[in-house]
Write an enzyme that holds these catalytic residues in place. Structure first.
Site, PDB file in Angstrom:
ATOM      1  N   ASP A   1      21.432  26.060 -35.418  1.00 42.13           N
ATOM      2  CA  ASP A   1      22.403  25.237 -35.745  1.00 42.13           C
ATOM      3  C   ASP A   1      23.713  26.224 -36.557  1.00 42.13           C
ATOM      4  O   ASP A   1      23.390  26.640 -37.676  1.00 42.13           O
ATOM      5  CB  ASP A   1      22.263  23.951 -36.536  1.00 42.13           C
ATOM      6  CG  ASP A   1      21.613  23.023 -35.532  1.00 42.13           C
ATOM      7  OD1 ASP A   1      21.037  23.446 -34.441  1.00 42.13           O
ATOM      8  OD2 ASP A   1      21.664  21.799 -35.935  1.00 42.13           O
TER       9      ASP A   1
ATOM     10  N   ASP B   1      28.996  18.908 -26.831  1.00 41.98           N
ATOM     11  CA  ASP B   1      27.761  18.843 -26.518  1.00 41.98           C
ATOM     12  C   ASP B   1      26.886  18.227 -27.918  1.00 41.98           C
ATOM     13  O   ASP B   1      27.174  18.825 -28.814  1.00 41.98           O
ATOM     14  CB  ASP B   1      26.824  20.042 -25.842  1.00 41.98           C
ATOM     15  CG  ASP B   1      25.382  19.617 -25.452  1.00 41.98           C
ATOM     16  OD1 ASP B   1      25.204  18.923 -24.542  1.00 41.98           O
ATOM     17  OD2 ASP B   1      24.366  20.236 -26.080  1.00 41.98           O
TER      18      ASP B   1
ATOM     19  N   HIS C   1      24.972  15.292 -33.308  1.00 44.65           N
ATOM     20  CA  HIS C   1      24.100  16.123 -34.046  1.00 44.65           C
ATOM     21  C   HIS C   1      24.696  17.357 -34.726  1.00 44.65           C
ATOM     22  O   HIS C   1      24.020  18.246 -35.358  1.00 44.65           O
ATOM     23  CB  HIS C   1      22.976  16.808 -33.296  1.00 44.65           C
ATOM     24  CG  HIS C   1      22.156  15.689 -32.594  1.00 44.65           C
ATOM     25  ND1 HIS C   1      21.166  15.104 -33.412  1.00 44.65           N
ATOM     26  CD2 HIS C   1      22.342  15.223 -31.447  1.00 44.65           C
ATOM     27  CE1 HIS C   1      20.577  14.102 -32.588  1.00 44.65           C
ATOM     28  NE2 HIS C   1      21.034  14.193 -31.449  1.00 44.65           N
TER      29      HIS C   1
ATOM     30  N   GLU D   1      29.883  14.311 -26.124  1.00 46.24           N
ATOM     31  CA  GLU D   1      28.634  13.725 -25.323  1.00 46.24           C
ATOM     32  C   GLU D   1      27.798  13.131 -26.718  1.00 46.24           C
ATOM     33  O   GLU D   1      27.428  13.924 -27.724  1.00 46.24           O
ATOM     34  CB  GLU D   1      27.504  14.784 -24.946  1.00 46.24           C
ATOM     35  CG  GLU D   1      26.376  14.350 -24.315  1.00 46.24           C
ATOM     36  CD  GLU D   1      25.187  15.066 -24.528  1.00 46.24           C
ATOM     37  OE1 GLU D   1      24.173  15.115 -23.438  1.00 46.24           O
ATOM     38  OE2 GLU D   1      25.250  15.860 -25.346  1.00 46.24           O
TER      39      GLU D   1
END
Length: 205
Positions: free
Chosen positions: A35, A65, A69, A103
């Site tokens: 990440d 995407d 997160h 998303e």
């Protein structure tokens, strides 16, 4: 190159491009995809530069995407919404016709709706699950329309001009023809496709 430099040198200027803990960089999805530290303003500047590069090439739209997160924090829901909103504002300065579809992989329209604050469109997992349940499995079919309207009303509270992004399957789930309730059921598959192509918004195939 950023990561190779960051992992090989604790003094690297790219070290804070990632979230290191005991020598390992954090990854939401295990398997080696590290990440980026999206709370680092330098990383955000890099992302803006990347987006500008593609906008200059004539690209108008971007799919974000796993948008829920991006930042893992106590207030991640709002942190991610704000991040997307700022990105969208940056893009529109360069091209007013630019477009973001996010998303957000949850089946709750209440959790999806706030992403319309920054996104032009959001993939509708709630509607996807309703098509699978009502059309594929035949469960409580009389609730289908009221469920759709409930979701659309929630989205309108955030953005009266919202653009939906309905779909009936994607790469993270079984293809619809292989899904429970649809196997060897061409009439159900055809009905699901007709619903997808006549719902409000931009259908994704």
């Amino acid at each position: 190159p950023w990561y190779k430099d960051a992992v090989s040198n604790t003094s690297s200027p790219y070290r804070d491009y990632y979230i290191f803990n005991n020598g390992s960089a954090y990854e939401t999805f295990p398997g080696g995809m590290k990440d980026l530290n999206l709370e680092n303003p330098l990383v955000i500047e890099e992302i803006y530069n990347i987006v500008d590069f593609y906008l200059d090439l004539g690209i108008h739209g971007f799919r974000l995407d796993a948008a829920m997160h991006f930042i893992e924090s106590v207030n991640s829901h709002w942190d991610n919404t704000l991040l997307i909103m700022n990105l969208n504002a940056h893009m529109r300065e360069k091209n007013p016709d630019s477009y973001i579809v996010s998303e957000v992989y949850v089946n709750s329209y209440d959790l999806i709706k706030d992403y319309f604050i920054g996104s032009d469109s959001v993939f509708n997992f709630y509607i996807q699950s309703n098509i699978a349940d009502k059309v594929g499995m035949g469960n409580s079919r009389t609730q289908f329309v009221s469920n759709l309207n409930r979701a659309y009303d929630a989205y309108r509270e955030v953005d009266p001009e919202f653009i939906d992004a309905p779909f009936i399957g994607n790469h993270d789930m079984d293809r619809i023809a292989s899904s429970q309730g649809f196997v060897n059921q061409p009439d159900k598959l055809a009905l699901a496709a007709r619903i997808l192509m006549t719902l409000p918004g931009n259908p994704y195939i």
